[in-house]
Design a protein around this motif. Structure first.
Motif, PDB file in Angstrom:
ATOM      1  N   ALA A  60     -31.835 -14.789  -6.245  1.00  0.00           N
ATOM      2  CA  ALA A  60     -33.401 -15.061  -6.146  1.00  0.00           C
ATOM      3  C   ALA A  60     -33.965 -14.244  -4.956  1.00  0.00           C
ATOM      4  O   ALA A  60     -35.105 -13.760  -5.189  1.00  0.00           O
ATOM      5  N   TYR A  61     -33.166 -13.920  -4.118  1.00  0.00           N
ATOM      6  CA  TYR A  61     -33.571 -13.033  -2.905  1.00  0.00           C
ATOM      7  C   TYR A  61     -33.774 -11.724  -3.623  1.00  0.00           C
ATOM      8  O   TYR A  61     -34.592 -10.906  -3.260  1.00  0.00           O
ATOM      9  N   MET A  62     -32.784 -11.165  -4.283  1.00  0.00           N
ATOM     10  CA  MET A  62     -33.029  -9.983  -5.043  1.00  0.00           C
ATOM     11  C   MET A  62     -34.383  -9.681  -5.995  1.00  0.00           C
ATOM     12  O   MET A  62     -34.912  -8.700  -5.824  1.00  0.00           O
ATOM     13  N   ALA A  63     -34.617 -11.072  -6.540  1.00  0.00           N
ATOM     14  CA  ALA A  63     -35.786 -11.007  -7.338  1.00  0.00           C
ATOM     15  C   ALA A  63     -37.150 -10.893  -6.421  1.00  0.00           C
ATOM     16  O   ALA A  63     -38.097 -10.160  -7.018  1.00  0.00           O
ATOM     17  N   MET A  64     -36.955 -11.510  -5.129  1.00  0.00           N
ATOM     18  CA  MET A  64     -38.179 -11.560  -4.415  1.00  0.00           C
ATOM     19  C   MET A  64     -38.314  -9.880  -3.905  1.00  0.00           C
ATOM     20  O   MET A  64     -39.394  -9.446  -3.675  1.00  0.00           O
ATOM     21  N   ALA A  65     -37.231  -9.374  -3.545  1.00  0.00           N
ATOM     22  CA  ALA A  65     -37.200  -8.009  -3.181  1.00  0.00           C
ATOM     23  C   ALA A  65     -37.954  -7.106  -4.190  1.00  0.00           C
ATOM     24  O   ALA A  65     -38.508  -6.249  -4.042  1.00  0.00           O
ATOM     25  N   TRP A  66     -37.239  -7.255  -5.346  1.00  0.00           N
ATOM     26  CA  TRP A  66     -38.136  -6.577  -6.376  1.00  0.00           C
ATOM     27  C   TRP A  66     -39.465  -6.771  -6.554  1.00  0.00           C
ATOM     28  O   TRP A  66     -40.131  -5.761  -6.720  1.00  0.00           O
ATOM     29  N   SER A  67     -40.018  -8.032  -6.639  1.00  0.00           N
ATOM     30  CA  SER A  67     -41.381  -8.212  -6.490  1.00  0.00           C
ATOM     31  C   SER A  67     -42.134  -7.641  -5.454  1.00  0.00           C
ATOM     32  O   SER A  67     -43.313  -7.091  -5.658  1.00  0.00           O
ATOM     33  N   MET A  68     -41.391  -7.395  -4.236  1.00  0.00           N
ATOM     34  CA  MET A  68     -42.097  -6.948  -3.221  1.00  0.00           C
ATOM     35  C   MET A  68     -42.214  -5.535  -3.078  1.00  0.00           C
ATOM     36  O   MET A  68     -42.836  -4.847  -2.119  1.00  0.00           O
ATOM     37  N   ALA A  69     -41.234  -4.824  -3.506  1.00  0.00           N
ATOM     38  CA  ALA A  69     -40.761  -3.471  -3.342  1.00  0.00           C
ATOM     39  C   ALA A  69     -42.103  -2.556  -3.735  1.00  0.00           C
ATOM     40  O   ALA A  69     -42.564  -2.658  -5.005  1.00  0.00           O
ATOM     41  N   ASP A  70     -42.074  -1.848  -2.952  1.00  0.00           N
ATOM     42  CA  ASP A  70     -43.421  -0.626  -3.010  1.00  0.00           C
ATOM     43  C   ASP A  70     -42.716   0.723  -3.298  1.00  0.00           C
ATOM     44  O   ASP A  70     -42.382   1.297  -2.312  1.00  0.00           O
ATOM     45  N   ASP A  71     -43.078   1.274  -4.452  1.00  0.00           N
ATOM     46  CA  ASP A  71     -42.302   2.485  -4.660  1.00  0.00           C
ATOM     47  C   ASP A  71     -42.594   3.622  -4.249  1.00  0.00           C
ATOM     48  O   ASP A  71     -42.248   4.597  -4.272  1.00  0.00           O
ATOM     49  N   ARG A  72     -44.041   3.500  -3.425  1.00  0.00           N
ATOM     50  CA  ARG A  72     -44.814   4.432  -2.854  1.00  0.00           C
ATOM     51  C   ARG A  72     -44.101   4.959  -1.591  1.00  0.00           C
ATOM     52  O   ARG A  72     -44.369   6.021  -0.931  1.00  0.00           O
ATOM     53  N   ILE A  73     -43.074   4.002  -1.069  1.00  0.00           N
ATOM     54  CA  ILE A  73     -42.566   4.253   0.366  1.00  0.00           C
ATOM     55  C   ILE A  73     -41.267   4.818   0.067  1.00  0.00           C
ATOM     56  O   ILE A  73     -40.403   4.352  -0.544  1.00  0.00           O
ATOM     57  N   SER A  74     -41.097   5.702   0.782  1.00  0.00           N
ATOM     58  CA  SER A  74     -39.663   6.741   0.623  1.00  0.00           C
ATOM     59  C   SER A  74     -38.801   6.070   1.761  1.00  0.00           C
ATOM     60  O   SER A  74     -39.261   5.787   2.707  1.00  0.00           O
ATOM     61  N   GLU A  75     -37.583   6.424   1.507  1.00  0.00           N
ATOM     62  CA  GLU A  75     -36.529   6.198   2.683  1.00  0.00           C
ATOM     63  C   GLU A  75     -36.759   6.976   3.951  1.00  0.00           C
ATOM     64  O   GLU A  75     -36.959   8.352   3.800  1.00  0.00           O
ATOM     65  N   GLY A  76     -36.486   6.525   5.162  1.00  0.00           N
ATOM     66  CA  GLY A  76     -36.558   7.410   6.211  1.00  0.00           C
ATOM     67  C   GLY A  76     -35.041   7.210   6.697  1.00  0.00           C
ATOM     68  O   GLY A  76     -34.037   7.145   6.252  1.00  0.00           O
ATOM     69  N   VAL A  77     -35.052   7.119   7.869  1.00  0.00           N
ATOM     70  CA  VAL A  77     -33.530   6.809   8.690  1.00  0.00           C
ATOM     71  C   VAL A  77     -33.987   5.312   9.521  1.00  0.00           C
ATOM     72  O   VAL A  77     -35.226   5.030   9.727  1.00  0.00           O
ATOM     73  N   SER A  78     -32.851   4.599   9.465  1.00  0.00           N
ATOM     74  CA  SER A  78     -33.135   3.235   9.953  1.00  0.00           C
ATOM     75  C   SER A  78     -32.276   3.237  11.529  1.00  0.00           C
ATOM     76  O   SER A  78     -31.512   4.019  11.931  1.00  0.00           O
ATOM     77  N   PRO A  79     -32.589   2.229  12.326  1.00  0.00           N
ATOM     78  CA  PRO A  79     -31.610   2.164  13.591  1.00  0.00           C
ATOM     79  C   PRO A  79     -30.243   1.981  13.379  1.00  0.00           C
ATOM     80  O   PRO A  79     -29.458   2.507  14.238  1.00  0.00           O
ATOM     81  N   ALA A  80     -29.918   1.575  12.215  1.00  0.00           N
ATOM     82  CA  ALA A  80     -28.420   1.435  11.863  1.00  0.00           C
ATOM     83  C   ALA A  80     -27.809   2.757  11.769  1.00  0.00           C
ATOM     84  O   ALA A  80     -26.644   2.989  12.102  1.00  0.00           O
ATOM     85  N   ASP A  81     -28.513   3.773  11.150  1.00  0.00           N
ATOM     86  CA  ASP A  81     -28.175   5.062  11.160  1.00  0.00           C
ATOM     87  C   ASP A  81     -28.158   5.877  12.323  1.00  0.00           C
ATOM     88  O   ASP A  81     -27.144   6.708  12.488  1.00  0.00           O
ATOM     89  N   VAL A  82     -29.146   5.777  13.349  1.00  0.00           N
ATOM     90  CA  VAL A  82     -28.970   6.630  14.559  1.00  0.00           C
ATOM     91  C   VAL A  82     -28.620   6.003  15.859  1.00  0.00           C
ATOM     92  O   VAL A  82     -27.939   6.840  16.633  1.00  0.00           O
ATOM     93  N   GLY A  83     -28.547   4.540  16.021  1.00  0.00           N
ATOM     94  CA  GLY A  83     -28.160   3.934  16.920  1.00  0.00           C
ATOM     95  C   GLY A  83     -28.755   4.581  18.371  1.00  0.00           C
ATOM     96  O   GLY A  83     -29.886   4.776  18.348  1.00  0.00           O
ATOM     97  N   GLY A  84     -28.025   4.335  19.322  1.00  0.00           N
ATOM     98  CA  GLY A  84     -28.703   4.937  20.750  1.00  0.00           C
ATOM     99  C   GLY A  84     -29.045   3.690  21.434  1.00  0.00           C
ATOM    100  O   GLY A  84     -30.163   3.839  22.328  1.00  0.00           O
ATOM    101  N   PHE A  85     -28.615   2.655  21.403  1.00  0.00           N
ATOM    102  CA  PHE A  85     -29.183   1.383  22.026  1.00  0.00           C
ATOM    103  C   PHE A  85     -28.102   0.147  22.229  1.00  0.00           C
ATOM    104  O   PHE A  85     -26.979   0.181  21.522  1.00  0.00           O
ATOM    105  N   VAL A  86     -28.403  -0.558  23.062  1.00  0.00           N
ATOM    106  CA  VAL A  86     -27.698  -1.906  23.309  1.00  0.00           C
ATOM    107  C   VAL A  86     -28.715  -3.077  23.394  1.00  0.00           C
ATOM    108  O   VAL A  86     -29.612  -2.938  24.040  1.00  0.00           O
TER     109      VAL A  86
END
Length: 602
Positions: free
Chosen positions: A363-389
């Motif tokens: 059901a959550y994946m169904a909601m993700a599909w309904s909300m996903a906007d294909d115009r938005i491309s991936e960038g980087v996330s905080p999980a990728d770069v870090g540098g924080f506590v």
């Protein structure tokens, strides 16, 4: 749910205070902008969500009764909210064009769900969790069914009485509400928006729920489990996305955006949802994150904040990758992140089932599909770069990340679930089972990674000093994507020593922990649970005098006891059971008040 204490210390004006995470977020946004194209693309698309949903629905389609209800294959009965979540997942497959053949199945499940709500007979008294997936399924199916069916559904939705349909309600024997009620609020707002009720329920319970929020935008209930923070925030975010304009709108906008960014900071570089507490390490946690991050990618894009939109899109795709790693050969999901036969219920909560938590994930994946906007491309996330506590005192958690090497620390554990101390170590590209990914309960024993000591002839451990017996403070020394340094200082109550200080040095490839004990200490011991078996894969453990290397098919984790002196590691006969599998306990001992150990790939 009457006679249960659901109260938390109220923070009625949290949204008017400064966000304690602002200094971290200001630096982080600058890093995200500079490194916008540095991450390796996930290659996840919206259609991958449909494929995951299809596997779950196809499996449970075979367990649908003639009256539309979903029967759990192990419990042999309908369990909790399996039927309405199936209705939504199947409805999205129909709506997407992937599975038009499921229209009758989806219609039957929705018919049953609406009848249960309207008659006040929701299965297992879980009507609070029925209404949101039911309303969303109704929207997908209402124009695909005949007039008589549509009229019956509309009649059911008009008949629904919240006081009969839901369980988590304020009344004579219950003064407060928890996350259950947030699902009902969200669903009731959709029922209002579609013309079936007024806003009385929504307004009443939003007033009751807002004091649950912290200034970081996180939602608390007793025990402060992280997954029920995120699920509650997601339910409230649906209100914003659906156009809620009531008196709490400004507070929700401020708090929920703060909380969404906090979720980015807590996500593992492998995409995993943070661990700890009730319902941790369940795969539906990651499906929830996927839906929440897609919603916030959409909202950030609409607000013109492309740095945030691309970070949230990336985080959604990382979460979807986690879900895809836990697909069973039969198409549905493992419930908990191990590969034991579901009949064994390894790592399950007492309320976990194969049907309800598979279908909640779908059901959550169904909601993700309904909300996903294909115009938005991936960038980087905080999980990728870090540098924080990040210190989250209300949740007794500390998170740190250096260039995609990530720690989660429990500063005052709930002993039913975890031990105090280092809770998780994840590194980009590492098999998370080697982790650590979680820690065992500290109730009755303390076989978690970390320090123990003997004083006056008795062994104690940091892990066993749970909530109420310990207080902790975090001191950040340096934090960049290349290196993070901080101290975690624990003051212990009724212990044989006064305090424990753990000094962390985290780099993209390793973490080194120096432990200082304050008080009279005869001897110390460091423990490391080495991965042994997850239901399918057997870990290979290579032990030498001061180090151990643990191999899976895809990666390696090394643990070294660095001193002082020449401490020797040895393998005990103690097998530790965690949600993710079984672990062999490795120990090393020495004298003095100080020791150092490390974990890493090299």
């Amino acid at each position: 749910m009457a006679d249960q204490d659901h109260s938390v210390v109220a923070m009625p004006h949290a949204y008017l205070t400064d966000n304690p995470l602002d200094p971290v977020l200001i630096r982080l946004r600058n890093t995200l902008e500079k490194r916008a194209d540095n991450a390796i693309p996930t290659e996840v698309t919206r259609e991958n969500y449909i494929d995951l949903i299809d596997g779950v629905v196809e499996y449970f389609h075979h367990f649908q009764a003639e009256n539309g209800r979903i029967i759990d294959p192990f419990l042999h009965r309908e369990y909790q909210y399996s039927t309405p979540t199936y209705a939504l997942a199947a409805a999205v497959l129909v709506s997407s064009g992937k599975r038009p053949d499921l229209l009758t199945s989806a219609r039957l499940a929705l018919d049953s769900s609406l009848f249960q709500l309207a008659s006040g007979t929701a299965n297992d008294r879980h009507g609070d969790f029925f209404i949101l997936p039911t309303m969303l399924a109704y929207r997908h199916l209402r124009d695909r069914v005949d007039a008589a069916t549509r009229n019956r559904w509309d009649r059911y939705l008009g008949m629904l009485i919240p006081e009969f349909a839901y369980s988590d309600l304020i009344g004579d024997r219950q003064a407060n509400v928890i996350n259950w009620n947030t699902s009902a609020i969200s669903g009731e707002f959709l029922r209002h928006k579609d013309g079936f009720t007024d806003l009385h329920f929504v307004d009443k319970y939003l007033d009751a729920q807002l004091p649950h929020f912290t200034p970081e935008g996180l939602y608390r209930e007793p025990g402060s489990p992280l997954v029920y923070d995120t699920s509650a925030r997601f339910n409230f975010s649906v209100l914003l996305e659906e156009g809620y304009t009531g008196k709490q709108r400004k507070a929700l906008e401020v708090l929920l955006e703060r909380g969404a960014w906090a979720s980015l900071l807590m996500q593992s570089p492998s995409g995993d949802f943070p661990t700890g507490g009730r319902s941790a390490e369940h795969v539906w946690n990651d499906a929830l994150n996927c839906a929440s991050f897609e919603l916030w990618a959409r909202r950030s894009h609409a607000a013109g904040d492309e740095i945030a939109a691309r970070a949230f899109k990336r985080a959604a795709h990382l979460a979807a990758q986690v879900v895809s790693r836990w697909v069973r050969p039969s198409g549905e999901l493992w419930i908990v992140k191990n590969r034991f036969d579901p009949a064994l219920r390894h790592g399950f909560e007492e309320y976990s089932s194969h049907s309800q938590y598979n279908l909640l994930a779908a059901a959550y994946m169904a909601m993700a599909w309904s909300m996903a906007d294909d115009r938005i491309s991936e960038g980087v996330s905080p999980a990728d770069v870090g540098g924080f506590v990040v210190d989250l005192p209300e949740f007794h958690k500390v998170f740190a990340n250096s260039g995609g090497h990530y720690l989660e620390i429990e500063t005052a554990a709930d002993p039913h679930y975890n031990g105090t101390g280092l809770l998780r170590v994840h590194r980009r590209g590492m098999d998370n089972q080697l982790g650590e990914s979680d820690s065992p309960p500290s109730q009755g024993s303390s076989p978690a990674v970390g320090i123990s000591w003997r004083s006056k002839g008795r062994w104690e451990s940091l892990a066993e000093y749970s909530v109420g017996k310990v207080s902790a403070r975090t001191f950040v020394i340096d934090a960049s994507p290349e290196m993070v340094r901080f101290d975690e200082r624990y003051q212990l109550k009724s212990a044989s020593i006064e305090s424990v200080t753990e000094s962390y040095l985290l780099t993209p490839s390793s973490v080194t922990v120096t432990v200082q004990l304050k008080g009279q200490v005869d001897q110390w011991k460091v423990r490391f649970p080495a991965f042994a078996f997850d239901g399918r894969e057997i870990g290979k453990i290579d032990l030498n005098r001061s180090g151990v290397a643990v191999h899976s098919a895809s990666s390696i984790q090394r643990f070294e006891l660095l001193g002082p002196g020449h401490p020797k590691l040895h393998q005990t006969s103690h097998i530790v059971s965690m949600r993710s599998g079984y672990y062999m306990l490795i120990e090393g001992e020495g004298r003095g008040k100080r020791t150092t150990y490390s974990l890493g790939a090299k």
